[in-house]
Motif scaffolding. Structure first.
Motif, short mmCIF file in Angstrom:
data_model
loop_
_atom_site.label_atom_id
_atom_site.label_comp_id
_atom_site.label_asym_id
_atom_site.label_seq_id
_atom_site.Cartn_x
_atom_site.Cartn_y
_atom_site.Cartn_z
N GLY A 183 0.83 -1.19 0.00
CA GLY A 183 0.00 0.00 0.00
C GLY A 183 0.86 1.25 0.00
N ARG A 184 0.23 2.38 0.14
CA ARG A 184 0.92 3.66 0.14
C ARG A 184 0.75 4.36 1.48
N ILE A 281 1.55 -3.47 16.08
CA ILE A 281 2.22 -4.72 15.72
C ILE A 281 1.23 -5.87 15.81
N TYR A 282 0.95 -6.47 14.67
CA TYR A 282 0.04 -7.60 14.57
C TYR A 282 0.84 -8.82 14.11
N PRO A 283 0.31 -10.02 14.25
CA PRO A 283 1.01 -11.19 13.72
C PRO A 283 1.19 -11.12 12.20
N ASP A 284 0.26 -10.47 11.52
CA ASP A 284 0.25 -10.45 10.06
C ASP A 284 0.95 -9.25 9.46
N GLN A 285 1.14 -8.16 10.21
CA GLN A 285 1.73 -6.95 9.65
C GLN A 285 2.10 -5.99 10.77
N VAL A 286 2.78 -4.90 10.40
CA VAL A 286 3.11 -3.82 11.32
C VAL A 286 2.76 -2.50 10.63
N ASP A 287 2.01 -1.66 11.32
CA ASP A 287 1.69 -0.33 10.81
C ASP A 287 2.44 0.70 11.64
N PHE A 288 2.89 1.79 11.01
CA PHE A 288 3.25 2.93 11.85
C PHE A 288 2.23 4.03 11.63
N MET A 289 1.94 4.72 12.71
CA MET A 289 1.00 5.83 12.72
C MET A 289 1.68 7.02 13.37
N ILE A 304 1.24 3.90 7.28
CA ILE A 304 1.47 2.92 6.22
C ILE A 304 1.72 1.58 6.90
N ALA A 305 1.45 0.50 6.18
CA ALA A 305 1.64 -0.85 6.70
C ALA A 305 2.85 -1.51 6.05
#
Length: 393
Positions: A183-184, A281-289, A304-305
Motif C-alpha cells: 500500500g501507500r 504490531i500484529y502477527p500479520d503486519q506492522v503499521d506505523f501511525m 502505512i503498513a
C-alpha cells in the motif's frame, strides 16, 4: 493491568489531572510545543527498503520544515533539510523519488548525495564563496530495526533504540528488517489538536465503551502500561468467534506465523513512542501511525503498513480483514476525538481527573508539564508568553 512509570513516583500536585483544555487550542502553547517538543524529537520517515538504491529518497514535511532522507553512493542513508542554500527554495517535491544529485529548480545549484555543493552556475560571480560551508544543512538520522528516523535538534534526549530498550526482546521476533511496504502512505487530516490524537491512542478505558469490534476480538484482555518514553497496549485475539463477519473471518483465517513465539501468534501489541508516533504490531503486519501537528487545532495523521513477504492466500486475506477492522476503529476514533476537541472549547471545562489506571495519560501529562511549565496553569497566560525568554529554574 496497568504499570506506573518509575519516574512518576515523585510528588506532583497535578499528577492526577489532565492537561488544561486551553493547551489544546492556544497558539502560544502550540509554538512552545514546536520548539520544545517537536524540534528535539525523533520522527519516523520510512523503512530502509523504501530507499533501496543509490539516490532513492523520501521526504517528511512537518512543523514548517521539510526533510529529505536519501541513500548515498556509499550506501549510507543521510538526511538534510530540503532547502537550497542559495535562496532557500525547496529542492524536491513529493513524498519520494530518485536522483543522482539534488538540483534546485530555481537557479540550478546542485548538491551530491552527501549534501556537498557541487554545481554552482556563474561561480566566478560569487567572490570568496566557501563551497564547503554551503552544503545542505544536515539532519540527524537514526535507523532502528530498519526504520529511518530524523531529529531536527539534539537536546541530549534518548535515541529511538534507548526509548524502545524495555521492549527490545518483544520486538525482535517480528523481523522488521525483512519487512516491505504494502500500500501507500495514507495522509488523513483531522480538525483536532495533535495531543487529542495521542491521548486517545493511549487511552485504554474507552475501548470497551466506544470500540465494540475490538471488544468482540479481545474481550477484557486489553492492558496498558507506561515506561519513560513508551506506552504499551496489548491484547490477545480471543478464540471465541465474533458475530461480526470481518472479525470472525480474521479470527478463523489468521495463519500460523512460524517466526513468532507462541504467545505472540495471536497477539495485537501497540507501542506509542514519545511524542507522536506508534507501531501497531500484529502477527500479520506492522503499521506505523504518526500524528503531525499542523496548527493548534489541525493534525495530519500519516500511516502505512509493512509486512514480511508472504504469498499465502490466508495471509493476504488476514491482512485485508485487518484493514477492514481497523478502518472501522479509525472511524470511531475520528468521531471521538472531534467530540473532545469541540467540548474543550467550553469555558466550563479546565482539567479532568485521571484514574490511577490511566498511567499512559499521566505519564504524557507529566512530560509535557516538565517541558512547558505553563501547562500547570488552568487558564492561558497573556498572549505572547511563548516568545518571552524562558526563566531557568
Amino acid at each position: 493491568m496497568a504499570t506506573q512509570p518509575r519516574s512518576d513516583v515523585h510528588d506532583d500536585p497535578d499528577a492526577g489531572w489532565s492537561l488544561p483544555a486551553w493547551t489544546y487550542s492556544d497558539p502560544d502553547f502550540f509554538q512552545a510545543e514546536v520548539d520544545r517538543v517537536f524540534r528535539p524529537s525523533w520522527q519516523i520517515v520510512c523503512h530502509e527498503s523504501d530507499v533501496p538504491q543509490v539516490g532513492d529518497y523520501h521526504t517528511l514535511d512537518y512543523i514548517g520544515e521539510s526533510v529529505i532522507v536519501v541513500r548515498g553512493e556509499d550506501r549510507v542513508v543521510r538526511a538534510f533539510t530540503n532547502v537550497c542554500r542559495h535562496r532557500g527554495a525547496r529542492l524536491v517535491d513529493g513524498p519520494s523519488g530518485c536522483a543522482s544529485r539534488l538540483t534546485c529548480p530555481y537557479h540550478a545549484w546542485s548538491y551530491d548525495l552527501k549534501g556537498a555543493l557541487t554545481g554552482l552556475p556563474l561561480s566566478q560571480t560569487y567572490a570568496g564563496l566557501d563551497r564547503a560551508a554551503h552544503g545542505l544543512a544536515p539532519v540527524q538520522v537514526e535507523i532502528w530495526q530498519s526504520f529511518i528516523f530524523v531529529r531536527l535538534e539534539d537536546d541530549g534526549g534518548p535515541s529511538v533504540a534507548e526509548m524502545m530498550q524495555p521492549y527490545a526482546a518483544e520486538v525482535e521476533p517480528y523481523r522488521f528488517a525483512d519487512m516491505r511496504a504494502f500500500g501507500r502512505v495514507t495522509l488523513r487530516p483531522r480538525d483536532v489538536n495533535w495531543k487529542n490524537v495521542g491521548d486517545n491512542y493511549s487511552d485504554g478505558l474507552h475501548i470497551v465503551v466506544a470500540h465494540p469490534g475490538l471488544t468482540r476480538l479481545m474481550g477484557n484482555g486489553y492492558t496498558v502500561e507506561a515506561m519513560e518514553h513508551v506506552d504499551k497496549m496489548a491484547a490477545p485475539i480471543r478464540d471465541r468467534l465474533s458475530n461480526n463477519p470481518s472479525e470472525r473471518a480474521y479470527q478463523a483465517i489468521l495463519p500460523d506465523v512460524a517466526h513468532l513465539p507462541e504467545d505472540r501468534k495471536r497477539l495485537w501489541t501497540y507501542f506509542k513512542l514519545w511524542p507522536n508516533f506508534a507501531f501497531d504490531i500484529y502477527p500479520d503486519q506492522v503499521d506505523f501511525m504518526q500524528w503531525l501537528p499542523v496548527s493548534p487545532t489541525e493534525t495530519l495523521i500519516r500511516e502505512i503498513a509493512y509486512a514480511v513477504p508472504d504469498d499465502r492466500r490466508e495471509m493476504k486475506a488476514a491482512r485485508y480483514l485487518n484493514w477492514r477492522i481497523n478502518r472501522q476503529v479509525n472511524a470511531e476514533d475520528t468521531w471521538l476525538i472531534k467530540r473532545v476537541q469541540d467540548g474543550m472549547a467550553s469555558k466550563s471545562f479546565t482539567v479532568g481527573p485521571l484514574s490511577e489506571t490511566e498511567v499512559a495519560l499521566r505519564n504524557f501529562c507529566r512530560k509535557m508539564r516538565g517541558l512547558i511549565p505553563e501547562a500547570r496553569l488552568h487558564h492561558a497566560p497573556a498572549p505572547g508568553w511563548s516568545r518571552r525568554p524562558r526563566v531557568q529554574g
